[in-house]
Write an enzyme that holds these catalytic residues in place. Structure first.
Site: not given
Ligand code: CMC
Length: 443
Positions: A319, A377
């Site tokens: 998140h 989720d």
């Molecule tokens: N699986 C694997 N690696 C992950 C995941 C994941 N679900 N989420 C984050 N990471 C890694 C990402 O690759 C990055 O690694 P590095 O620092 O080595 O590059 C690090 O963790 C930080 O992630 P980010 O993508 O920079 O974080 P963000 O804040 O931009 O994205 C997010 C947040 C929710 C989009 C992401 O965690 C994600 O894609 N999660 C899976 C989808 C999900 O469950 N979404 C629902 C969010 S909560 C409810 C809502 O908002 O509706």
């Protein structure tokens, strides 16, 4: 003398930071604003005017786009509150309509206020009959989120008497209409997809019960709402009601900042919510669990989630704001067992699989280091599946619940005297000026 609004009096209690431009040696003081809780913010509203610089923050990781009183999140600790009430407290005790009232008015309603509000919501649940024909234009296999975007957007073509956003009465009617009609629109999207007749709302049922009946009843037999399912539905609605400035809410605000009508703004919010990085994740989680299939394949998927060359991510994990357990996920994890129990589902292999996946991920250095925890989720889909919803409806349910957050945030923005059109700037990386070359001279 100009009146200081309570908002600026509270916020400007802070200090300032000094920005030093090493290229020119100039210094600029930037005020620091302090809210009632959470990190202080540097006020950069005059930065460009005073310094000629913009800031660069794609994804808004360090930018407060507005001030708000609705929802507070402390992502480091895992706290979520609406107007001061913790999500755990509200999920355990409140009816969804009470939370709607709280988000719109800032206080929990007393008995009289709740009865009145309930009445307004109940008596706006029907859709203009002409809207029924819209559904027929869709393919039966259309994703219900596609139908939601279109039908909610189309409300602005039907309810002209609540699109004048400068009129407080019309704004109020529009918020009531949106909250009240979303369950009807969502249930009809489902009914259309399964080829069953639409079921009209009933005024003797409460919000959650009415939605369940419109979704699952058929004309050939009496439908009795099971109290356990109604309780679970209510809790899911409460847990998803608002979540401060997430992608869809920010979308609603920015759409509304141009003075667009609230139905169009909420349709924009639904579109933003649909993506798998946001509300679409609940559907993606269940698909992922079914793809994993059994506990012995978990390590294979964990490995894929960690592989930067593989687009696969562990859905329902991570998140932007929570660097700790999402409090909504904690409630859902507990209530998932309760709901399955209440519904007499003795064994749900997907829940066992999800819990094992969580255990393994939370012991894995990759997830620990990055503070990736289950989000809202991760466990919601399993509960919704047990309640009888198909996966394609999961994000629709999120949209239905979040509608109140969207309209409450929209209303707060419209009523803010400092509100201006949202207009981000950019760091331009394209070509600089050049001259048109006639086609015959281009290589
Ligand atoms: N699986 C694997 N690696 C992950 C995941 C994941 N679900 N989420 C984050 N990471 C890694 C990402 O690759 C990055 O690694 P590095 O620092 O080595 O590059 C690090 O963790 C930080 O992630 P980010 O993508 O920079 O974080 P963000 O804040 O931009 O994205 C997010 C947040 C929710 C989009 C992401 O965690 C994600 O894609 N999660 C899976 C989808 C999900 O469950 N979404 C629902 C969010 S909560 C409810 C809502 O908002 O509706």
């Amino acid at each position: 003398m100009q009146q200081t609004s309570p908002k600026s009096a509270e916020a400007q209690a802070g200090d300032h930071v000094t920005l030093i431009d090493h290229a020119t040696g100039r210094q600029f003081d930037l005020p620091v604003l302090e809210g009632t809780d959470g990190p202080k913010v540097i006020d950069i509203r005059r930065l460009y005017r005073d310094t000629g610089y913009f800031t660069y923050d794609p994804g808004f990781t360090s930018t407060a786009s507005c001030d708000s009183r609705l929802t507070f999140i402390d992502g480091e600790v895992g706290i979520l509150r609406h107007h001061g009430y913790s999500i755990e407290d509200l999920a355990a005790n409140a009816r969804f309509v009470e939370v709607c009232y709280l988000l719109l008015h800032g206080e929990l309603p007393n008995k009289k206020e709740l009865d009145e509000f309930d009445h307004h919501i109940t008596y706006h649940t029907m859709l203009h009959e002409q809207l029924n024909y819209f559904y027929r234009g869709f393919r039966r296999d259309a994703h219900p989120m596609a139908i939601m975007v279109a039908v909610v957007g189309a409300l602005s073509a039907f309810y002209h008497d609540s699109t004048d956003i400068t009129d407080p009465y019309q704004r109020m009617v529009a918020t009531h209409r949106l909250i009240a009609k979303m369950p009807t629109i969502a249930a009809m999207a489902y009914k259309y997809s399964v080829g069953q007749p639409f079921v009209y709302p009933r005024n003797d049922l409460d919000y959650a019960e009415n939605f369940l009946r419109m979704t699952f009843a058929v004309p050939c037999e009496e439908y009795v709402v099971k109290p356990a399912v109604a309780r679970a539905m209510n809790r899911i609605l409460v847990l998803h009601a608002d979540h401060e400035q997430n992608a869809s809410t920010a979308t609603v605000r920015i759409a509304g900042s141009s003075a667009a009508n609230p139905f169009a703004c909420v349709a924009a919010g639904i579109a933003s919510l649909w993506g798998p990085a946001h509300g679409g994740a609940n559907e993606a989680v269940l698909n992922m669990l079914m793809q994993i299939g059994s506990k012995d394949r978990i390590s294979e998927f964990i490995k894929r989630a960690k592989d930067k060359n593989d687009p696969f991510r562990l859905m329902g994990f991570g998140h932007r704001v929570y660097k700790n357990y999402d409090p909504r996920a904690a409630v859902l994890r507990e209530s998932c067992h309760e709901v399955l129990n209440d519904l007499g589902v003795a064994d749900e292999p997907l829940l066992d699989l999800a819990m094992e996946l969580e255990r393994i991920a939370r012991e894995d250095e990759y997830f620990v280091e990055r503070k990736l925890f289950p989000n809202v989720d991760f466990y919601s889909g399993i509960t919704l599946k047990a309640m009888g919803f198909p996966t394609s409806m999961f994000t629709v349910l999120f949209a239905l619940a979040r509608s109140v957050g969207w309209v409450a945030q929209w209303k707060e923005m419209i009523e803010d005297p400092d509100q201006r059109i949202g207009r981000p700037r950019q760091l331009y990386l394209g070509e600089t000026a050049r001259t048109y070359v006639p086609l015959s001279e281009r290589g």
